[in-house]
Design a protein around this motif. Structure first.
Motif, PDB file in Angstrom:
ATOM      1  N   ALA A 133       4.393  -0.746   7.201  1.00 35.47           N
ATOM      2  CA  ALA A 133       3.462  -1.836   6.522  1.00 35.47           C
ATOM      3  C   ALA A 133       1.713  -2.071   6.568  1.00 35.47           C
ATOM      4  O   ALA A 133       1.534  -2.813   6.251  1.00 35.47           O
ATOM      5  N   THR A 134       1.721  -1.478   8.241  1.00 36.89           N
ATOM      6  CA  THR A 134       0.204  -2.052   8.729  1.00 36.89           C
ATOM      7  C   THR A 134      -0.877  -1.244   7.605  1.00 36.89           C
ATOM      8  O   THR A 134      -1.588  -1.109   6.866  1.00 36.89           O
ATOM      9  N   LEU A 135       0.125   0.384   7.090  1.00 43.25           N
ATOM     10  CA  LEU A 135      -0.893   1.422   6.552  1.00 43.25           C
ATOM     11  C   LEU A 135      -0.751   0.299   5.011  1.00 43.25           C
ATOM     12  O   LEU A 135      -2.032   0.636   4.456  1.00 43.25           O
ATOM     13  N   THR A 136       0.410  -0.250   4.666  1.00 40.63           N
ATOM     14  CA  THR A 136       0.362  -0.689   3.027  1.00 40.63           C
ATOM     15  C   THR A 136      -1.100  -1.969   3.625  1.00 40.63           C
ATOM     16  O   THR A 136      -1.668  -2.173   2.194  1.00 40.63           O
ATOM     17  N   ALA A 137      -1.190  -2.662   4.315  1.00 41.06           N
ATOM     18  CA  ALA A 137      -1.760  -3.747   4.214  1.00 41.06           C
ATOM     19  C   ALA A 137      -3.560  -3.497   4.983  1.00 41.06           C
ATOM     20  O   ALA A 137      -4.271  -4.460   3.537  1.00 41.06           O
ATOM     21  N   CYS A 138      -3.413  -2.407   4.679  1.00 44.90           N
ATOM     22  CA  CYS A 138      -4.592  -1.472   5.373  1.00 44.90           C
ATOM     23  C   CYS A 138      -5.223  -1.427   3.840  1.00 44.90           C
ATOM     24  O   CYS A 138      -6.591  -1.096   2.812  1.00 44.90           O
ATOM     25  N   LEU A 139      -4.499  -0.669   3.313  1.00 41.98           N
ATOM     26  CA  LEU A 139      -4.310  -0.058   2.134  1.00 41.98           C
ATOM     27  C   LEU A 139      -5.100  -0.976   0.742  1.00 41.98           C
ATOM     28  O   LEU A 139      -5.679  -1.004  -0.099  1.00 41.98           O
ATOM     29  N   GLU A 140      -4.357  -2.095   0.614  1.00 41.05           N
ATOM     30  CA  GLU A 140      -4.444  -3.516   0.068  1.00 41.05           C
ATOM     31  C   GLU A 140      -5.734  -3.994   0.354  1.00 41.05           C
ATOM     32  O   GLU A 140      -6.727  -4.129  -0.540  1.00 41.05           O
ATOM     33  N   GLU A 141      -5.730  -4.388   1.266  1.00 38.68           N
ATOM     34  CA  GLU A 141      -7.438  -4.526   1.768  1.00 38.68           C
ATOM     35  C   GLU A 141      -8.559  -3.989   1.647  1.00 38.68           C
ATOM     36  O   GLU A 141      -9.662  -4.363   0.823  1.00 38.68           O
ATOM     37  N   LEU A 142      -8.730  -2.630   1.386  1.00 37.86           N
ATOM     38  CA  LEU A 142      -9.768  -1.731   0.679  1.00 37.86           C
ATOM     39  C   LEU A 142      -9.871  -1.276  -0.220  1.00 37.86           C
ATOM     40  O   LEU A 142     -10.357  -0.664  -1.125  1.00 37.86           O
ATOM     41  N   HIS A 143      -8.311  -1.523  -1.514  1.00 37.20           N
ATOM     42  CA  HIS A 143      -8.485  -2.289  -2.861  1.00 37.20           C
ATOM     43  C   HIS A 143      -8.341  -0.674  -3.483  1.00 37.20           C
ATOM     44  O   HIS A 143      -8.176   0.061  -4.272  1.00 37.20           O
ATOM     45  N   LEU A 144      -7.073  -0.149  -2.427  1.00 37.02           N
ATOM     46  CA  LEU A 144      -6.921   1.952  -2.557  1.00 37.02           C
ATOM     47  C   LEU A 144      -5.499   1.712  -3.773  1.00 37.02           C
ATOM     48  O   LEU A 144      -4.728   1.753  -2.548  1.00 37.02           O
ATOM     49  N   SER A 145      -4.849   1.001  -4.379  1.00 33.38           N
ATOM     50  CA  SER A 145      -4.056   0.434  -4.782  1.00 33.38           C
ATOM     51  C   SER A 145      -3.051   2.241  -5.498  1.00 33.38           C
ATOM     52  O   SER A 145      -1.904   1.692  -5.042  1.00 33.38           O
ATOM     53  N   THR A 146      -3.582   3.364  -5.652  1.00 36.08           N
ATOM     54  CA  THR A 146      -2.914   4.130  -5.660  1.00 36.08           C
ATOM     55  C   THR A 146      -2.422   4.851  -4.652  1.00 36.08           C
ATOM     56  O   THR A 146      -1.470   5.630  -4.322  1.00 36.08           O
ATOM     57  N   MET A 147      -3.159   4.467  -3.603  1.00 36.70           N
ATOM     58  CA  MET A 147      -3.187   5.136  -2.174  1.00 36.70           C
ATOM     59  C   MET A 147      -1.610   4.630  -1.545  1.00 36.70           C
ATOM     60  O   MET A 147      -0.730   4.828  -1.049  1.00 36.70           O
ATOM     61  N   GLN A 148      -1.970   2.751  -2.127  1.00 40.31           N
ATOM     62  CA  GLN A 148      -0.808   1.512  -1.836  1.00 40.31           C
ATOM     63  C   GLN A 148       0.056   2.847  -2.276  1.00 40.31           C
ATOM     64  O   GLN A 148       1.444   2.715  -1.665  1.00 40.31           O
ATOM     65  N   ALA A 149       0.598   3.058  -3.510  1.00 37.76           N
ATOM     66  CA  ALA A 149       1.330   3.088  -3.640  1.00 37.76           C
ATOM     67  C   ALA A 149       2.545   4.190  -4.049  1.00 37.76           C
ATOM     68  O   ALA A 149       3.536   4.463  -3.378  1.00 37.76           O
ATOM     69  N   GLU A 150       1.667   5.474  -2.936  1.00 33.15           N
ATOM     70  CA  GLU A 150       2.293   6.582  -3.345  1.00 33.15           C
ATOM     71  C   GLU A 150       2.176   7.321  -1.837  1.00 33.15           C
ATOM     72  O   GLU A 150       2.937   8.320  -1.836  1.00 33.15           O
ATOM     73  N   PHE A 151       2.000   6.605  -0.716  1.00 34.52           N
ATOM     74  CA  PHE A 151       1.264   7.456   0.153  1.00 34.52           C
ATOM     75  C   PHE A 151       2.999   7.807   1.150  1.00 34.52           C
ATOM     76  O   PHE A 151       3.013   8.652   0.965  1.00 34.52           O
ATOM     77  N   GLN A 152       4.082   6.603   0.505  1.00 34.52           N
ATOM     78  CA  GLN A 152       4.926   6.893   1.204  1.00 34.52           C
ATOM     79  C   GLN A 152       5.715   8.491   0.354  1.00 34.52           C
ATOM     80  O   GLN A 152       6.365   9.393   1.238  1.00 34.52           O
ATOM     81  N   ALA A 153       5.684   8.190  -0.667  1.00 36.59           N
ATOM     82  CA  ALA A 153       6.688   9.290  -1.276  1.00 36.59           C
ATOM     83  C   ALA A 153       5.885  10.730  -1.267  1.00 36.59           C
ATOM     84  O   ALA A 153       6.224  11.470  -0.830  1.00 36.59           O
ATOM     85  N   LEU A 154       4.887  10.649  -1.206  1.00 41.60           N
ATOM     86  CA  LEU A 154       3.630  11.909  -0.722  1.00 41.60           C
ATOM     87  C   LEU A 154       4.268  12.472   0.293  1.00 41.60           C
ATOM     88  O   LEU A 154       3.397  13.391   0.778  1.00 41.60           O
ATOM     89  N   ALA A 155       3.600  11.375   1.494  1.00 39.98           N
ATOM     90  CA  ALA A 155       4.457  11.487   2.605  1.00 39.98           C
ATOM     91  C   ALA A 155       5.223  12.135   2.732  1.00 39.98           C
ATOM     92  O   ALA A 155       5.740  13.481   3.890  1.00 39.98           O
TER      93      ALA A 155
END
Length: 257
Positions: A11-33
């Motif tokens: 949840a925290t990482l999602t919020a950080c990536l959203e704030e940084l406008h890294l939408s693709t990383m936000q959408a894919e970091f969990q599946a890629l992890a």
């Protein structure tokens, strides 16, 4: 770093990536992890893959935006352009132009040929490939461009419009001389060519040879000056081939018979 529960980390990482406008990383970091865990990827490898996906998505969106802004007819692309119809010299010229090096050198390209020879298709295909390489390209019919410049002159905004046009890496002017213009209309076009001289590349298509350009610019001195600015640092492509439209129509008639 606090030992948050996995859910809290996500949840925290999602919020950080959203704030940084890294939408693709936000959408894919969990599946890629999860994939990285299954394939035993190192942390740097996981991060690199995630960053590369973000960059790829951004490049794709930028290309889509530049293509839309370019006003290029997307159907006239490299895949639908029949290079086999062209002389070997022209094919080599087109392949050299596709490298985009002429844009870096702020050189011009002039495409001559009779109606239907593929001038517009060729420059549009070239323009699209330049956009995909990150270049800002604008396509316009000569008649429409002249009317825009003339209107700007009447509204006392010509300098602003000219300055805006210099922001494009490549300006494609299609069908120069196809429609006869007045002296006043050609004066604003000459002003544009003079403004862009050695500041950005111009691609021009015309069915009139240089010897007939006095029909376009009306005045011998203006004609000579316009040609001089265009041909200095320039590639001239001569498409002296039969009309593609007539060939297609002839084949269609033969097929029907």
């Amino acid at each position: 770093m606090s030992k948050d529960a996995p859910k809290d980390i996500a949840a925290t990482l999602t919020a950080c990536l959203e704030e940084l406008h890294l939408s693709t990383m936000q959408a894919e970091f969990q599946a890629l992890a999860l994939q990285a865990q299954q394939e035993s990827l190192s942390y740097p490898s996981y991060l690199l893959e995630l960053a590369e996906r973000e960059c790829q998505q951004r490049r794709q969106k930028r290309t889509e935006r530049l293509l839309k802004e370019s006003r290029l007819p997307l159907a006239k692309n490299l895949q639908t352009f029949d290079l086999k119809r062209l002389p070997a010299k022209v094919v080599q010229q087109v392949r050299t132009l596709l490298t985009g090096e002429f844009v870096q050198r702020q050189e011009n390209v002039l495409l001559f040929g009779p109606p239907g020879s593929g001038k517009t298709h060729c420059c549009c295909a070239l323009g699209q490939e330049l956009v995909r390489a990150g270049r800002r390209v604008l396509f316009t019919k000569c008649n429409a461009l002249v009317q825009t410049l003339l209107l700007a002159k009447r509204d006392l905004t010509l300098k602003t419009v000219l300055r805006r046009l210099t922001n494009w890496d490549v300006l494609i002017i299609d069908d120069l001389g196809y429609v006869q213009q007045s002296r006043e209309e050609m004066e604003v076009l000459f002003t544009l060519l003079a403004e862009r001289y050695e500041l950005g590349s111009v691609l021009v298509t015309s069915n009139l040879a240089f010897s007939q350009w006095d029909q376009i610019f009306k005045d011998p001195m203006t004609t000579a000056a316009a040609i001089d600015r265009l041909v200095h640092h320039c590639t001239i492509v001569e498409l002296n081939v039969a009309s593609y439209r007539m060939e297609t129509a002839k084949k269609a008639r033969q097929g029907q018979s």
